[in-house]
Write an enzyme that holds these catalytic residues in place. Sequence first.
Site, PDB file in Angstrom:
ATOM      1  N   LYS A 195       0.691  -1.264   0.067  1.00 33.85           N
ATOM      2  CA  LYS A 195      -0.056   0.135   0.072  1.00 33.85           C
ATOM      3  C   LYS A 195       0.888   1.424   0.083  1.00 33.85           C
ATOM      4  CE  LYS A 195      -3.723   2.348   2.575  1.00 33.85           C
ATOM      5  NZ  LYS A 195      -4.435   2.208   3.869  1.00 33.85           N
ATOM      6  N   LYS A 248      -2.208  -1.692  -3.790  1.00 31.37           N
ATOM      7  CA  LYS A 248      -3.180  -0.140  -3.692  1.00 31.37           C
ATOM      8  C   LYS A 248      -2.228   0.857  -3.826  1.00 31.37           C
ATOM      9  CE  LYS A 248      -6.060   1.836  -0.400  1.00 31.37           C
ATOM     10  NZ  LYS A 248      -6.411   1.779   0.824  1.00 31.37           N
TER      11      LYS A 248
HETATM   12  C1  PBG Z   1      -7.418   3.167   5.563  1.00 24.68           C
HETATM   13  C2  PBG Z   1      -7.626   3.019   4.285  1.00 24.68           C
HETATM   14  C3  PBG Z   1      -7.729   3.984   3.099  1.00 24.68           C
HETATM   15  C4  PBG Z   1      -8.187   3.579   2.191  1.00 24.68           C
HETATM   16  C5  PBG Z   1      -8.436   2.236   2.367  1.00 24.68           C
HETATM   17  N1  PBG Z   1      -8.222   2.055   3.565  1.00 24.68           N
HETATM   18  C6  PBG Z   1      -7.116   5.463   3.346  1.00 24.68           C
HETATM   19  C7  PBG Z   1      -5.637   5.794   3.524  1.00 24.68           C
HETATM   20  O1  PBG Z   1      -4.871   5.009   3.828  1.00 24.68           O
HETATM   21  O2  PBG Z   1      -5.582   6.853   3.948  1.00 24.68           O
HETATM   22  C8  PBG Z   1      -8.326   4.159   0.724  1.00 24.68           C
HETATM   23  C9  PBG Z   1      -9.093   3.615  -0.270  1.00 24.68           C
HETATM   24  C10 PBG Z   1      -9.559   4.576  -1.227  1.00 24.68           C
HETATM   25  O3  PBG Z   1      -8.796   5.806  -1.415  1.00 24.68           O
HETATM   26  O4  PBG Z   1     -10.641   4.646  -2.082  1.00 24.68           O
HETATM   27  N2  PBG Z   1      -6.080   3.237   6.065  1.00 24.68           N
END
Ligand code: PBG
Length: 325
Positions: A195, A248
């Site tokens: 991520k 992601k």
């Molecule tokens: C929580 C999380 C996030 C997303 C999914 N789980 C946001 C982040 O890390 O700031 C992002 C999902 C999206 O942008 O659609 N940590």
Amino acid sequence: MFFPTYRARRIRGKEVFRRMVRETSLSVNDLVYPMFATYGRCVRKEVSSMPGIYQQSVDNIVAEAREVRDLGIPAVLLFGIPESKDAVGSPAFREDGVVQEAVRELKKEFPDLAVITDVCMCEYTDHGHCGVIKDGDVDNDATLDLLCREALSHVRAGADMVAPSDMMDGRVRAIRETLDTNGFTHVPIMSYAVKYASGFYGPFREAAESAPQFGDRRSYQMDPANRLEAIREAAMDVEEGADIIMVKPGLPYLDIVREVRDEFNLPVAVYNVSGEYSMVKAAARNGWIDEERVVLETMTAFKRAGADLIITYHAKDAAKILNKK
Ligand code: PBG
């Protein structure tokens, strides 16, 4: 293969030929639909930067989930917006928390719809970071315990799968052990293994009300410039017991999806995140692109890059297109 003996256009000449030699296929079975559960009743508030996506109270979550199920989409991914937040994100693991309530209702109504829960602290902490803060940064090891409590409370409510998105080191093992010792050896973990610290999460932070109140997430999410680190991150989660590994965001990281696919023998998920969705919606609303076409092309690109599962806000739209074909 040389022209004129080989003519690449021959096999493209008829739709039936194109169908016969198509290398990648897309199905509703590949889709996961994210949903935002909030407190209250009869709440249905559109996220302004994400047309068609709503913060909804449990009653409306159930209503939309019926539509999702009827479209043939196998799974939803639940996020929660609690009524109150605190420094350690304790609303995340309340038995009567918003996600826990939503899970219970969804499983009661739709036993065959897979309910996956996002496990993270950022929606529940008043500072908006994904864990507890110590000396101005998220404390990794202290956060693990909170994540385990959150995951366990989701599973106790009936969640079919948990998806930790916090990016703390060691959280997959910690959650696995917690679930196992509490009798949930059969519940899989889909880890947000790779991520990145991405600008594409912007609209999500409006949807989940989870923007960090100071600093950013670069001390725990990955640097977009890194590729080898992605393999290390995924390898760690595989060793710790992840059942599905996720990359992601999606479109800007298709190379990483392919690397992870080639390197590991586990199902790979890709998260087509909020900013990617908002860009398509905005351009479509301006009449600058053909939305249906772009959505299908994007989903196909994920499959071609090697993803088995696609978490996407376009899931219902994509399913409608696929079902009418
Ligand atoms: C929580 C999380 C996030 C997303 C999914 N789980 C946001 C982040 O890390 O700031 C992002 C999902 C999206 O942008 O659609 N940590």
